[in-house]
Design a protein around this motif. Structure first.
Motif, PDB file in Angstrom:
ATOM      1  N   SER A 111      40.856  43.776  41.106  1.00  0.00           N
ATOM      2  CA  SER A 111      40.837  44.885  40.163  1.00  0.00           C
ATOM      3  C   SER A 111      42.238  45.363  39.812  1.00  0.00           C
ATOM      4  O   SER A 111      42.456  45.936  38.745  1.00  0.00           O
ATOM      5  N   CYS A 112      43.204  45.129  40.692  1.00  0.00           N
ATOM      6  CA  CYS A 112      44.603  45.464  40.400  1.00  0.00           C
ATOM      7  C   CYS A 112      45.314  44.316  39.681  1.00  0.00           C
ATOM      8  O   CYS A 112      46.021  44.521  38.695  1.00  0.00           O
ATOM      9  N   SER A 142      44.203  42.092  37.805  1.00  0.00           N
ATOM     10  CA  SER A 142      43.759  41.889  36.426  1.00  0.00           C
ATOM     11  C   SER A 142      44.360  42.904  35.456  1.00  0.00           C
ATOM     12  O   SER A 142      44.090  42.851  34.262  1.00  0.00           O
ATOM     13  N   GLU A 174      41.938  49.707  46.114  1.00  0.00           N
ATOM     14  CA  GLU A 174      40.786  50.225  45.388  1.00  0.00           C
ATOM     15  C   GLU A 174      39.522  49.794  46.123  1.00  0.00           C
ATOM     16  O   GLU A 174      39.323  48.610  46.391  1.00  0.00           O
ATOM     17  N   SER A 180      34.856  47.873  42.713  1.00  0.00           N
ATOM     18  CA  SER A 180      35.491  47.245  41.545  1.00  0.00           C
ATOM     19  C   SER A 180      35.388  48.155  40.317  1.00  0.00           C
ATOM     20  O   SER A 180      34.845  47.795  39.286  1.00  0.00           O
ATOM     21  N   GLN A 238      37.991  46.794  37.329  1.00  0.00           N
ATOM     22  CA  GLN A 238      38.243  45.374  37.133  1.00  0.00           C
ATOM     23  C   GLN A 238      38.030  44.926  35.693  1.00  0.00           C
ATOM     24  O   GLN A 238      38.767  44.099  35.178  1.00  0.00           O
ATOM     25  N   GLU A 239      37.017  45.480  35.018  1.00  0.00           N
ATOM     26  CA  GLU A 239      36.715  45.070  33.658  1.00  0.00           C
ATOM     27  C   GLU A 239      37.355  45.963  32.603  1.00  0.00           C
ATOM     28  O   GLU A 239      37.206  45.715  31.406  1.00  0.00           O
TER      29      GLU A 239
END
Length: 397
Positions: free
Chosen positions: A120-121, A123, A178, A181, A184-185
């Motif tokens: 999540s970071c 990305s 984190e 998630s 993440q998106e």
């Protein structure tokens, strides 16, 4: 999939906001928002649960009222996943560019750290301390808890540039971990809180507050304009330290912000009443939290039912969702500070499934409403952090 995972998934697919170029006006940023595309049931579930999490600290029990005289309500427990909602644009933090959500409902600035190696970071854009000559590590641990996860890390200081304006030595959070998630998106990297200082989980002045104190801006207020949906989607403008007089008609009417537990935390106003087709609904003692991250207006069940009794052709479906005719022509006005603000008929209905822009949902006690874009698109709003006021004026047609 549990309910909180569903909420996050719905947000990412419904409310992701596209960054737009910075305007030619040095202290303004252009904003863009993609219209919702999901089903009526999904959207309603999102709002019903998500904003309960966002404003969980507004709910006050009798015991809380007694305790509030002795203890200031603050800290990471009071913030929720709602901080990720809102319009976003670009800022420069320590010579590195980030896409940031500008959120009226939170007061912290934070971005992923280079030390965070979770998906999540990775990305997203991460802050690299070695690339900034002006960065100073303060190393104070911080944590922000959410309804479906949390972020933790340490703080640092660096210069923040927004729309050509600088906050020097701004303390901000560097996320190292984190849980869940949550981001993440997302198409943005972090959060730029625009609430009051006392809401800060990190315990530091907001970037805009620092700009005011450092005289980077002429005035202690910022203006928000949200344009109605067009061929390119929802657009908007955030103007720091100034007012864009081309965006509204008449004069700005200023209203005092209400405190919560004797502190200025959220942008909360008293609402006098609502008028529908010339009939006043006789609402009394209502408060409204202004939030650009909400597309609709949330009211407690009794208030929402009263509202829809006056809307021709409205109904409550099997999902507990209010629907209205897609071509409704009812005349609705919100009365704030003795001034009526007319709502365009297109804002009485959402863009998916002809659901009403007013839905039942509680973010506090029976007197608290959430006022989102369905109202805010009809006004130009100015938020003053020194006088604790919100100025409102009808938008230019």
């Amino acid at each position: 999939m549990n309910i909180y995972t569903l909420i996050i998934w719905l947000y990412f697919t419904i409310f992701i906001i596209d960054a737009a170029p910075i305007t030619s006006k040095s202290n303004s940023i252009s904003l863009k928002k993609i219209a919702p595309k999901h089903s009526l049931k999904e959207v309603h579930q999102f709002y019903k649960d998500y904003f309960i999490l966002k404003y969980q600290n507004i709910h006050v029990t009798d015991q809380d009222k007694l305790a509030s005289d002795k203890k200031i309500l603050s800290g990471s427990e009071n913030l929720t996943i709602s901080d990720i909602l809102g319009y976003y644009g670009e800022i420069t933090l320590g010579s590195q560019e980030f896409k940031m959500v500008f959120d009226l409902g939170s007061s912290d600035l934070w971005v992923p750290s280079q030390d965070c190696t979770q998906d999540s970071c990775v990305s997203h854009k991460r802050f690299n301390e070695s690339l900034s000559k002006t960065f100073n590590s303060t190393g104070t641990p911080f944590s922000v808890a959410y309804g479906a996860g949390s972020v933790t890390g340490i703080t640092g200081k660096d210069n923040v540039l927004v729309g050509g304006l600088k906050s020097e030595g701004q303390e901000f959070g560097l996320v190292q971990e984190e849980v869940g998630s949550l981001f993440q998106e997302a198409e943005y990297d972090g959060i730029f809180g625009m609430g009051f200082n006392d809401l800060s989980s990190i315990g530091t002045p907001t970037p805009f507050s620092n700009m005011v104190e450092q005289k980077a801006v002429t005035n202690p207020y910022f203006g928000i304009y949200l344009q109605r949906s067009n061929d390119t989607g929802h657009t908007g403008t955030l103007t720091l330290g100034d007012i864009d007089t081309t965006k509204f008609t008449g004069n700005l009417n200023y209203n005092n912000v209400s405190t919560l537990h004797r502190e200025y935390l959220y942008w909360i106003l008293d609402v006098d009443d609502i008028s529908i087709n010339g009939n006043k609904l006789n609402f009394k003692n209502k408060l409204a939290t202004f939030d650009t991250g909400a597309n609709i207006i949330l009211m407690p069940e009794e208030d929402a039912a009263t509202y829809h009794k006056f809307i021709n052709g409205s109904s409550l479906n099997e999902y507990g969702i209010y629907t209205v005719p897609c071509n409704t022509m009812d005349q609705v006005a919100y009365i704030i500070g003795g001034v009526s603000y007319n709502i365009d008929q297109s804002d009485l209905v959402t863009e998916s499934d002809c659901s009403s822009s007013v839905q039942a949902g509680s973010i506090g006690d029976d007197n608290m409403w959430l006022i989102g874009d369905a109202f805010l698109r009809n006004v130009y709003s100015v938020y003053n952090i020194k006088n604790f006021t919100i100025g409102l004026a009808p938008v230019s047609k």
